[in-house]
Design a protein around this motif. Structure first.
Motif, PDB file in Angstrom:
ATOM      1  N   HIS A 194      18.372  18.637  13.072  1.00 16.41           N
ATOM      2  CA  HIS A 194      18.158  18.853  11.728  1.00 16.41           C
ATOM      3  C   HIS A 194      18.412  17.970  10.636  1.00 16.41           C
ATOM      4  CE1 HIS A 194      18.294  21.217   7.807  1.00 16.41           C
ATOM      5  NE2 HIS A 194      19.499  20.656   7.522  1.00 16.41           N
ATOM      6  N   ASN A 195      19.410  17.041  10.926  1.00 14.08           N
ATOM      7  CA  ASN A 195      19.330  15.751  10.160  1.00 14.08           C
ATOM      8  C   ASN A 195      18.063  14.839  10.307  1.00 14.08           C
ATOM      9  OD1 ASN A 195      22.069  16.549   9.264  1.00 14.08           O
ATOM     10  ND2 ASN A 195      22.817  15.115  10.871  1.00 14.08           N
ATOM     11  N   TRP A 222      15.105  15.952  11.064  1.00 11.66           N
ATOM     12  CA  TRP A 222      13.796  16.619  10.528  1.00 11.66           C
ATOM     13  C   TRP A 222      14.066  16.391   8.806  1.00 11.66           C
ATOM     14  CZ3 TRP A 222      14.730  20.881   7.086  1.00 11.66           C
ATOM     15  CH2 TRP A 222      13.349  21.451   6.728  1.00 11.66           C
ATOM     16  N   TRP A 223      15.537  16.647   8.501  1.00 14.16           N
ATOM     17  CA  TRP A 223      15.780  16.429   6.830  1.00 14.16           C
ATOM     18  C   TRP A 223      15.244  15.256   6.265  1.00 14.16           C
ATOM     19  CZ3 TRP A 223      19.167  13.856   3.873  1.00 14.16           C
ATOM     20  CH2 TRP A 223      19.375  14.409   2.579  1.00 14.16           C
ATOM     21  N   LEU A 233      22.361  25.699   8.779  1.00 16.29           N
ATOM     22  CA  LEU A 233      21.698  24.404   8.543  1.00 16.29           C
ATOM     23  C   LEU A 233      20.244  24.221   7.801  1.00 16.29           C
ATOM     24  CD1 LEU A 233      22.563  22.579  11.966  1.00 16.29           C
ATOM     25  CD2 LEU A 233      23.691  22.184   9.771  1.00 16.29           C
ATOM     26  N   THR A 234      19.433  25.056   8.349  1.00 16.94           N
ATOM     27  CA  THR A 234      18.137  25.246   7.667  1.00 16.94           C
ATOM     28  C   THR A 234      17.999  26.177   6.632  1.00 16.94           C
ATOM     29  OG1 THR A 234      17.349  26.617   9.246  1.00 16.94           O
ATOM     30  CG2 THR A 234      17.387  24.569  10.114  1.00 16.94           C
ATOM     31  N   ALA A 250      22.330  27.378  13.300  1.00 15.69           N
ATOM     32  CA  ALA A 250      20.955  26.566  13.000  1.00 15.69           C
ATOM     33  C   ALA A 250      20.581  27.362  11.684  1.00 15.69           C
ATOM     34  CB  ALA A 250      19.783  27.064  14.061  1.00 15.69           C
ATOM     35  N   ARG A 258      12.688  28.014  11.287  1.00 13.15           N
ATOM     36  CA  ARG A 258      13.169  26.827  11.420  1.00 13.15           C
ATOM     37  C   ARG A 258      14.530  26.505  12.355  1.00 13.15           C
ATOM     38  NH1 ARG A 258      12.212  22.158  13.024  1.00 13.15           N
ATOM     39  NH2 ARG A 258      13.494  20.634  12.378  1.00 13.15           N
ATOM     40  N   ALA A 259      15.124  27.697  12.303  1.00 13.39           N
ATOM     41  CA  ALA A 259      16.318  27.853  12.839  1.00 13.39           C
ATOM     42  C   ALA A 259      15.971  28.249  14.303  1.00 13.39           C
ATOM     43  CB  ALA A 259      17.380  28.994  12.499  1.00 13.39           C
ATOM     44  N   LEU A 303      14.783  24.985  16.026  1.00 12.17           N
ATOM     45  CA  LEU A 303      15.972  24.142  16.132  1.00 12.17           C
ATOM     46  C   LEU A 303      16.658  24.562  17.503  1.00 12.17           C
ATOM     47  CD1 LEU A 303      16.687  21.607  14.633  1.00 12.17           C
ATOM     48  CD2 LEU A 303      18.191  23.095  13.309  1.00 12.17           C
TER      49      LEU A 303
END
Length: 173
Positions: free
Chosen positions: A70-71, A73-74, A27-28, A24, A33-34, A37
Motif C-alpha cells: 500500500h505504501n 502504491w500510495w 489502508l486503502t 487492506a 483496491r483492498a 492488495l
C-alpha cells in the motif's frame, strides 16, 4: 510446493481472508483496491510459504506485505504540489465539516424513508458493495428486480435531496 504445505496455505487463506481484507480496506478505503492488495500479498506469501510457515507468523508476514504494498502504491500515485499565482475559491460542502455531516444526515433520513426492500437493495449494493447477482440471491429475487429497485431508489433519493419536501419518498412501487 508439497501437498501438505499447499493445504496449510489454503487453510490459512480461508481462515484469515476476511481479517486481511478488513486491514487492506482500512489502508486503502476502497474495496476493489483492498482485494487487489490482499491477493498480491497472498501471492507473495505463497512463494515463501515453507519458510514463513516455520516461523509461525504467517499473518504478521502478510500484514507487513499489505502495508508495504500500500505504501508503494500510495507513493507512486501521489502528485506533487503545483504552485499557482491564484488562490482557489473558498470551498463548497467538502470544506465545511458541518455541511458534510448535514448532507450525510439528510441522505440517511431519505434512505430511511424508502420502502424496506428498496432500502435493502441500496444498502447491499452501495454500502456492502455486493454485485447485483449476489444481492438478488440474498433477497431471493431476480437480478432485474435488483436493477429496477436500485434505479427507483436512487431516483427517489435524488428527488428527496433536491426537494426535501418531496412527498414521493415514502410511497410504494
Amino acid at each position: 510446493m508439497e501437498a501438505s504445505a499447499e493445504a496449510e496455505f489454503r487453510d490459512f487463506v480461508r481462515s484469515r481472508w476476511q481479517p486481511l481484507l478488513r486491514t487492506a480496506y482500512l489502508l486503502t478505503g476502497d474495496h476493489g483496491r483492498a482485494e487487489e492488495l490482499v491477493q498480491t500479498a497472498l501471492l507473495r506469501t505463497h512463494r515463501h510459504w515453507r519458510r514463513i510457515e516455520r516461523s509461525d507468523a504467517p499473518e504478521v508476514y502478510v500484514r507487513k506485505i499489505l502495508v508495504n504494498l500500500h505504501n508503494t502504491w500510495w507513493r507512486r500515485s501521489r502528485r506533487p504540489e503545483q504552485p499557482t499565482d491564484v488562490l482557489p475559491e473558498p470551498g463548497g460542502p467538502d470544506d465545511d465539516a458541518y455541511a458534510v455531516y448535514e448532507l450525510r444526515d439528510e441522505l440517511w433520513r431519505a434512505v430511511l424513508q424508502l420502502p424496506p426492500r428498496m432500502r435493502a437493495v441500496l444498502v447491499l449494493r452501495y454500502f456492502e458493495d455486493l454485485p447485483e447477482a449476489e444481492v438478488a440471491g440474498i433477497l431471493d429475487c431476480s437480478t432485474g428486480s435488483v436493477k429496477s429497485q436500485t434505479s427507483r431508489g436512487l431516483e427517489r433519493l435524488r428527488a428527496a435531496l433536491a426537494d426535501p419536501a418531496s412527498p414521493g419518498i415514502g410511497s410504494r412501487s
